[in-house]
Write an enzyme that holds these catalytic residues in place. Sequence first.
Site, PDB file in Angstrom:
ATOM      1  N   GLY A  94       0.804  -1.222   0.000  1.00 39.90           N
ATOM      2  CA  GLY A  94       0.000   0.000   0.000  1.00 39.90           C
ATOM      3  C   GLY A  94       0.831   1.264   0.000  1.00 39.90           C
ATOM      4  N   HIS A 134       4.264   1.363  -8.002  1.00 40.69           N
ATOM      5  CA  HIS A 134       3.222   0.328  -7.874  1.00 40.69           C
ATOM      6  C   HIS A 134       2.285   0.370  -9.075  1.00 40.69           C
ATOM      7  CE1 HIS A 134       3.933   1.230  -3.430  1.00 40.69           C
ATOM      8  NE2 HIS A 134       4.193  -0.052  -3.490  1.00 40.69           N
ATOM      9  N   GLN A 188       7.330  -9.940   7.821  1.00 39.26           N
ATOM     10  CA  GLN A 188       8.575  -9.606   7.130  1.00 39.26           C
ATOM     11  C   GLN A 188       9.314  -8.446   7.794  1.00 39.26           C
ATOM     12  OE1 GLN A 188       6.351  -8.845   3.415  1.00 39.26           O
ATOM     13  NE2 GLN A 188       7.681  -7.077   3.126  1.00 39.26           N
ATOM     14  N   GLY A 214       8.365  -5.603  -8.738  1.00 39.44           N
ATOM     15  CA  GLY A 214       9.272  -4.561  -9.213  1.00 39.44           C
ATOM     16  C   GLY A 214      10.727  -5.009  -9.144  1.00 39.44           C
TER      17      GLY A 214
HETATM   18  P1  AMP Z   1       5.891  -2.653  -1.641  1.00 38.38           P
HETATM   19  O1  AMP Z   1       4.552  -2.027  -1.464  1.00 38.38           O
HETATM   20  O2  AMP Z   1       7.046  -1.768  -1.291  1.00 38.38           O
HETATM   21  O3  AMP Z   1       5.995  -4.027  -1.019  1.00 38.38           O
HETATM   22  O4  AMP Z   1       6.052  -2.891  -3.206  1.00 38.38           O
HETATM   23  C1  AMP Z   1       5.109  -3.652  -3.908  1.00 38.38           C
HETATM   24  C2  AMP Z   1       5.650  -3.957  -5.274  1.00 38.38           C
HETATM   25  O5  AMP Z   1       5.891  -2.748  -5.982  1.00 38.38           O
HETATM   26  C3  AMP Z   1       6.990  -4.718  -5.210  1.00 38.38           C
HETATM   27  O6  AMP Z   1       7.003  -5.718  -6.230  1.00 38.38           O
HETATM   28  C4  AMP Z   1       7.978  -3.638  -5.485  1.00 38.38           C
HETATM   29  O7  AMP Z   1       9.182  -4.114  -6.066  1.00 38.38           O
HETATM   30  C5  AMP Z   1       7.214  -2.757  -6.462  1.00 38.38           C
HETATM   31  N1  AMP Z   1       7.786  -1.412  -6.471  1.00 38.38           N
HETATM   32  C6  AMP Z   1       8.038  -0.625  -5.394  1.00 38.38           C
HETATM   33  N2  AMP Z   1       8.616   0.530  -5.786  1.00 38.38           N
HETATM   34  C7  AMP Z   1       8.748   0.464  -7.139  1.00 38.38           C
HETATM   35  C8  AMP Z   1       9.280   1.343  -8.133  1.00 38.38           C
HETATM   36  N3  AMP Z   1       9.800   2.525  -7.825  1.00 38.38           N
HETATM   37  N4  AMP Z   1       9.225   0.942  -9.418  1.00 38.38           N
HETATM   38  C9  AMP Z   1       8.701  -0.263  -9.756  1.00 38.38           C
HETATM   39  N5  AMP Z   1       8.183  -1.132  -8.865  1.00 38.38           N
HETATM   40  C10 AMP Z   1       8.200  -0.771  -7.576  1.00 38.38           C
END
Ligand code: AMP
Length: 289
Positions: free
Chosen positions: A31, A37, A61, A147
């Site tokens: 989120g 995202h 985690q 990502g």
């Molecule tokens: P998180 O909410 O931080 O767990 O991220 C959720 C997903 O979004 C994960 O697969 C991350 O690698 C991806 N993500 C987060 N930041 C970025 C970004 N700047 N560019 C591309 N994907 C991202």
Amino acid sequence: MQRIDQIAALRAALAPMRRAGETIGLVPTMGYLHDGHLALVERACAECDRVVVTIFVNPTQFAPGEDLDAYPRDLAGDLERLSAYPVDFVFAPTVSEMYPEPMQAFVAAEPLGDILIGEQRPGHFRGVATVVTKLFNIVQPDRAYFGEKDFQQLAVIRRMVADLAMAVEIVAVPTVREADGLALSSRNVRLSPEDRAAAAVLARALDEGAAMIGAGEGDPDRVLAAMRATIEAEPRANLRSLDLRDPATLAPVTRIGARPVVMLVTANFGDVLLIDQRVVEGNDKGVTP
Ligand code: AMP
């Protein structure tokens, strides 16, 4: 777009779609959604008949003392942002819905999950692999989107899917960045204005490393030394780790040759831990291992 908080309700909603032969895409997130995202969401919407976005700040985690409580949350804002896309379901369960009992069964990819960030955050990737497995079991997606920014997470998940023969295709999406190169992250809002400006040094150092490799530098230590000097010249950056690895195994690389390598960096700005990465095609000037 339908918001669902219960596992059983999401399964019931997806079952007839799956029976009808529709492909299902999953975008797992914690989120506080930003354009990074949303790049995953956009890709999933373009490639799948149905898309499930999950929003769950997964406590398993985070180690005690990490930023679980400080992790930013804004479900109303997230729903608003997602409403611009043809997302079918937003799954936003409570912690007790996901973990009604203390867990006894876990998934881990080791040693891949123990090295690098796994060394700094023991248990982190076991928490990630376990919650992602649980989300896969709930949603049973054809494709799941991750990502590249969280490069080790992507490697752990790819390995988990391969080793355990999970029936899901993992799709990697390039990192979305601010104009000054800083990788978008939910944690960026916790940076002071000074730290926010300073944090662009990570992307600059990655550019510098990529340029050196592109120009034919074959010695990883020379690349890393130049990058370290750039980062350490920024007094607000507290460099935690800087590595140059094989993109698939994350094993150290002794010589940069024809094969791609990944540069991985983690640094604290105040109490905010930022991570970034860059994959570089090898060069034909170095010695091919
Ligand atoms: P998180 O909410 O931080 O767990 O991220 C959720 C997903 O979004 C994960 O697969 C991350 O690698 C991806 N993500 C987060 N930041 C970025 C970004 N700047 N560019 C591309 N994907 C991202």
